[in-house]
Design a protein around this motif. Structure first.
Motif, mmCIF file in Angstrom:
data_model
loop_
_atom_site.group_PDB
_atom_site.id
_atom_site.type_symbol
_atom_site.label_atom_id
_atom_site.label_comp_id
_atom_site.label_asym_id
_atom_site.label_seq_id
_atom_site.Cartn_x
_atom_site.Cartn_y
_atom_site.Cartn_z
ATOM 1 N N VAL A 38 0.826 -1.206 0.000
ATOM 2 C CA VAL A 38 0.000 0.000 0.000
ATOM 3 C C VAL A 38 0.860 1.254 0.000
ATOM 4 N N VAL A 39 1.804 1.343 0.928
ATOM 5 C CA VAL A 39 2.601 2.570 1.071
ATOM 6 C C VAL A 39 3.358 2.920 -0.214
ATOM 7 N N GLY A 43 0.239 4.841 -1.587
ATOM 8 C CA GLY A 43 0.320 5.660 -0.377
ATOM 9 C C GLY A 43 0.196 7.140 -0.617
ATOM 10 N N SER A 44 0.601 7.601 -1.809
ATOM 11 C CA SER A 44 0.549 9.038 -2.106
ATOM 12 C C SER A 44 -0.793 9.468 -2.677
ATOM 13 N N ALA A 49 -5.360 5.164 -1.043
ATOM 14 C CA ALA A 49 -4.775 4.816 0.253
ATOM 15 C C ALA A 49 -5.869 4.609 1.298
ATOM 16 N N THR A 50 -6.903 5.421 1.239
ATOM 17 C CA THR A 50 -8.012 5.282 2.183
ATOM 18 C C THR A 50 -8.765 3.982 1.963
ATOM 19 N N THR A 53 -6.617 1.031 3.072
ATOM 20 C CA THR A 53 -6.628 0.900 4.534
ATOM 21 C C THR A 53 -7.916 0.227 4.997
ATOM 22 N N ALA A 118 -1.235 3.732 8.197
ATOM 23 C CA ALA A 118 -1.999 4.581 7.280
ATOM 24 C C ALA A 118 -1.877 6.054 7.650
ATOM 25 N N THR A 122 0.988 7.192 4.764
ATOM 26 C CA THR A 122 0.194 7.359 3.548
ATOM 27 C C THR A 122 -0.566 8.675 3.604
ATOM 28 N N ALA A 124 -3.774 8.755 3.239
ATOM 29 C CA ALA A 124 -5.172 8.401 3.533
ATOM 30 C C ALA A 124 -5.810 9.471 4.407
#
Length: 246
Positions: A38-39, A43-44, A49-50, A53, A118, A122, A124
């Motif tokens: 994810v990261v 992640g950006s 990212a949300t 998570t 998160a 990230t 998120a």
């Protein structure tokens, strides 16, 4: 009864703390996935990212309850203490409530690494309303997976329960679309995901944390799975009690 339930919950927690790998293991894979998949990849991107998570939170809820209750109950049934406790005058209620409370605490502990990663690694984002909705969604989706675990734990001996829990968790995660972004799974996964318990749970989480539309069909399927798991768990409990105490 409340005091006895708290005592049983403390006992369950102490048992887990004495074998910390049980807790570490349930939190490792989601945290690992957050850090390595994810990261660096989404992640950006605040939206993805949300959603990622939320998917990892769903994965933690599933695995935590599946293994804690599926394997934990089956292992307890093999111990002399379990049939003795179920013959006491207070009945099985306090011990059962204590197990549920301990399970909720351990599930929360497993969720924390995902949330922390998160938040710090990230982009998120979530509103206060979205956060409260996500907490409510976690409570809702924990019910079917708790019942699934109880159904396995009361239906099977410990060795078989371990195998079944291990065999189920990855296909359910992949088939429910937890490994991909919303709408990005392979075609056959997109077709079946809304009707699996993991797919319904993930879509409820996505709707809670972002702009993903509420999916009535997948929510109805999740409710149906919950009823089915409750029926199997109740049947398995009654069968186990009849076999050992009749």
């Amino acid at each position: 009864m409340a005091s006895l339930a708290l005592t049983h919950a403390r006992f369950q927690l102490l048992e887990t703390v004495r074998i910390p790998m049980a807790l570490i293991g349930s939190a490792f894979f989601p945290a690992f996935s957050m850090i390595f998949f994810v990261v660096p990849f989404v992640g950006s991107d605040p939206v993805y990212a949300t959603y990622a998570t939320a998917s990892m939170i769903t994965f933690v809820v599933m695995t935590s309850n599946l293994f804690q209750y599926g394997i934990g109950v089956a292992e307890d049934r093999a111990q002399p203490w379990d049939p003795y406790a179920r013959t006491l005058a207070v009945g099985a209620g306090p011990r059962f409530l204590g197990r549920i409370m301990a399970g909720l605490i351990l599930m929360t502990a497993s969720l924390l690494p995902v949330v922390v990663i998160a938040a710090v690694a990230t982009e998120a984002t979530i509103t206060l309303g979205g956060f409260l909705a996500a907490v409510g969604a976690v409570i809702v989706i924990s019910v079917p997976f708790t019942l699934m675990g109880l159904a396995i734990g009361y239906s099977l001996p410990a060795k078989a329960a371990i195998v079944v829990a291990q065999v189920l968790f990855f296909p359910l995660a992949f088939g429910g679309g937890l490994m991909t972004a919303p709408g990005s799974a392979p075609g056959f996964v997109e077709t079946i995901a809304p009707y699996l318990p993991t797919g319904g749970a993930a879509r409820l989480m996505w709707a809670a944390v972002g702009d993903f539309p509420f999916d009535l069909a997948s929510t109805a399927a999740l409710v149906a799975w919950t009823v089915a798991f409750a029926g199997v768990a109740a049947w398995a409990y009654r069968r186990d009690e009849g076999r050992r105490f009749s």
